[in-house]
Design a protein around this motif. Sequence first.
Motif, mmCIF file in Angstrom:
data_model
loop_
_atom_site.group_PDB
_atom_site.id
_atom_site.type_symbol
_atom_site.label_atom_id
_atom_site.label_comp_id
_atom_site.label_asym_id
_atom_site.label_seq_id
_atom_site.Cartn_x
_atom_site.Cartn_y
_atom_site.Cartn_z
ATOM 1 N N ILE A 89 -2.669 -4.493 0.029
ATOM 2 C CA ILE A 89 -2.196 -2.475 0.052
ATOM 3 C C ILE A 89 -3.245 -1.075 -0.797
ATOM 4 C CG2 ILE A 89 -0.680 -2.700 -2.518
ATOM 5 C CD1 ILE A 89 -0.252 -0.518 1.103
ATOM 6 N N ASP A 90 -4.639 -1.737 -1.728
ATOM 7 C CA ASP A 90 -4.992 -0.871 -2.638
ATOM 8 C C ASP A 90 -5.736 -1.174 -1.484
ATOM 9 O OD1 ASP A 90 -5.714 -3.417 -3.681
ATOM 10 O OD2 ASP A 90 -7.003 -2.654 -5.205
ATOM 11 N N GLN A 91 -6.318 -1.691 -1.146
ATOM 12 C CA GLN A 91 -7.245 -1.129 0.234
ATOM 13 C C GLN A 91 -7.146 -0.712 0.588
ATOM 14 O OE1 GLN A 91 -7.728 -5.772 0.776
ATOM 15 N NE2 GLN A 91 -9.941 -5.436 -0.107
ATOM 16 N N SER A 161 2.976 4.614 -7.370
ATOM 17 C CA SER A 161 4.415 4.449 -7.944
ATOM 18 C C SER A 161 5.857 5.002 -7.146
ATOM 19 C CB SER A 161 4.019 5.276 -9.072
ATOM 20 O OG SER A 161 3.716 6.617 -9.063
ATOM 21 N N ASP A 162 5.857 5.331 -5.538
ATOM 22 C CA ASP A 162 6.827 5.885 -5.069
ATOM 23 C C ASP A 162 7.216 5.025 -4.197
ATOM 24 O OD1 ASP A 162 7.733 7.241 -3.494
ATOM 25 O OD2 ASP A 162 7.621 9.084 -4.276
ATOM 26 N N GLU A 163 8.182 4.126 -4.462
ATOM 27 C CA GLU A 163 7.984 3.172 -3.053
ATOM 28 C C GLU A 163 8.876 3.995 -1.756
ATOM 29 O OE1 GLU A 163 10.738 -0.092 -3.077
ATOM 30 O OE2 GLU A 163 10.036 -0.586 -4.887
ATOM 31 N N ALA A 164 9.465 4.812 -1.443
ATOM 32 C CA ALA A 164 9.428 6.254 -0.310
ATOM 33 C C ALA A 164 8.155 6.302 0.221
ATOM 34 C CB ALA A 164 10.659 6.616 -0.976
ATOM 35 N N LEU A 165 7.603 6.979 -0.443
ATOM 36 C CA LEU A 165 6.201 7.485 -0.341
ATOM 37 C C LEU A 165 5.390 6.391 0.406
ATOM 38 C CD1 LEU A 165 4.393 9.969 -0.194
ATOM 39 C CD2 LEU A 165 4.115 9.492 -2.298
ATOM 40 N N MET A 166 4.848 5.480 0.065
ATOM 41 C CA MET A 166 4.260 3.950 0.176
ATOM 42 C C MET A 166 4.662 3.483 1.123
ATOM 43 S SD MET A 166 1.938 1.916 -0.536
ATOM 44 C CE MET A 166 1.712 0.967 -2.742
ATOM 45 N N GLU A 167 6.184 3.377 1.872
ATOM 46 C CA GLU A 167 6.675 3.377 3.218
ATOM 47 C C GLU A 167 5.845 4.728 3.823
ATOM 48 O OE1 GLU A 167 11.237 2.402 5.307
ATOM 49 O OE2 GLU A 167 10.335 1.549 3.116
ATOM 50 N N LEU A 168 6.445 5.724 3.432
ATOM 51 C CA LEU A 168 6.374 6.714 4.294
ATOM 52 C C LEU A 168 4.895 6.287 5.003
ATOM 53 C CD1 LEU A 168 7.210 9.096 6.270
ATOM 54 C CD2 LEU A 168 6.619 10.344 3.961
ATOM 55 N N ILE A 169 3.901 7.012 4.103
ATOM 56 C CA ILE A 169 2.231 6.627 3.849
ATOM 57 C C ILE A 169 1.821 4.945 5.237
ATOM 58 C CG2 ILE A 169 0.066 6.058 3.176
ATOM 59 C CD1 ILE A 169 0.641 8.686 2.254
ATOM 60 N N THR A 170 2.459 4.250 4.640
ATOM 61 C CA THR A 170 2.213 3.314 5.342
ATOM 62 C C THR A 170 2.257 3.002 7.373
ATOM 63 O OG1 THR A 170 2.534 1.410 3.758
ATOM 64 C CG2 THR A 170 2.612 0.476 5.553
ATOM 65 N N LYS A 171 3.942 3.123 7.659
ATOM 66 C CA LYS A 171 3.780 4.054 8.841
ATOM 67 C C LYS A 171 3.451 4.219 9.762
ATOM 68 C CE LYS A 171 9.069 2.027 8.159
ATOM 69 N NZ LYS A 171 10.027 2.213 8.025
ATOM 70 N N SER A 172 3.332 6.204 8.547
ATOM 71 C CA SER A 172 2.662 7.246 9.843
ATOM 72 C C SER A 172 0.923 6.615 9.755
ATOM 73 C CB SER A 172 2.076 7.951 8.091
ATOM 74 O OG SER A 172 3.471 8.682 8.548
ATOM 75 N N PHE A 173 0.688 5.651 8.605
ATOM 76 C CA PHE A 173 -1.088 5.158 9.362
ATOM 77 C C PHE A 173 -1.658 4.079 10.016
ATOM 78 C CE2 PHE A 173 -0.143 9.647 6.333
ATOM 79 C CZ PHE A 173 -1.052 11.033 7.338
ATOM 80 N N ASP A 174 -0.315 3.900 10.303
ATOM 81 C CA ASP A 174 -0.501 2.003 10.151
ATOM 82 C C ASP A 174 -0.598 1.912 11.934
ATOM 83 O OD1 ASP A 174 -0.002 -0.243 10.723
ATOM 84 O OD2 ASP A 174 1.898 -0.868 11.597
ATOM 85 N N LEU A 175 -2.143 0.760 11.425
ATOM 86 C CA LEU A 175 -3.285 1.252 13.009
ATOM 87 C C LEU A 175 -2.706 -0.610 13.746
ATOM 88 C CD1 LEU A 175 -6.503 2.159 11.446
ATOM 89 C CD2 LEU A 175 -5.286 3.221 12.982
ATOM 90 N N SER A 176 -1.624 -0.746 13.172
ATOM 91 C CA SER A 176 -1.536 -1.970 14.020
ATOM 92 C C SER A 176 -1.613 -2.593 15.959
ATOM 93 C CB SER A 176 0.204 -2.889 13.793
ATOM 94 O OG SER A 176 0.607 -2.754 12.105
ATOM 95 N N ASN A 177 -1.004 -0.589 16.204
ATOM 96 C CA ASN A 177 -0.626 -0.436 17.372
ATOM 97 C C ASN A 177 -2.431 -0.374 17.973
ATOM 98 O OD1 ASN A 177 1.976 -0.756 17.666
ATOM 99 N ND2 ASN A 177 2.393 1.213 17.250
ATOM 100 N N VAL A 178 -3.221 -0.005 17.275
ATOM 101 C CA VAL A 178 -4.543 -0.275 17.856
ATOM 102 C C VAL A 178 -4.854 -0.883 18.006
ATOM 103 C CG1 VAL A 178 -6.758 0.166 17.381
ATOM 104 C CG2 VAL A 178 -4.435 2.471 17.423
#
Length: 190
Positions: A89-91, A161-178
């Motif tokens: 996640i930090d990467q 430090s914010d689980e909801a924010l982590m989930e939002l960022i991860t989902k919003s910028f996920d490149l798995s579909n690419v």
Amino acid sequence: MFDAMGAAGSADDINAMEIHHWYTKFMKECPSGQLCLHEFKHVLDLHGLTPEANSYVEQVFHTFDMNKDGFIDFLEFIAAINLVIRGKIDQKLKWYFKLYDADGNGCIDKKELLSIFTAIQSINGHTNMSAEEFTDMIFQKIDVNNDGELTLEEFINGVESDEALMELITKSFDLSNVLKVIQTGRRHSV
């Protein structure tokens, strides 16, 4: 070389069979061994983009082009895939930060984040909040010194430090579909 995206030494995480698979796909799509921006868009079936979406795709391309020669070679390609599939996640957060920092000044301002999120919305379609709401919420939560800019440290610490924010960022910028598009070789007609 891999450190440019925060994935130093992690290429070992992909086994030889996977590397062969990705190499075959890469060379099939790009026999020259160097993927230019136009080919990148073609491989990912990204046609008729809005100016914002086009800007985002270009920023992703340039972020993956670690040596800044205007091409993505196989080593850069495999480093990007490894980051998306197996990156810690930090990467990923370092990579997201680099992607958002469009002008490369080491900070993300509201305009940069708004621009990237607007572009992502135009590619992915639906989201639960507007780009303005997303940007305001991010800055409200993690701009600790209220200077209107996020440093890498503020960004990583705030998101981690914010689980909801982590989930939002991860989902919003996920490149798995690419990657799914690349992996399946699926293309749509224009």
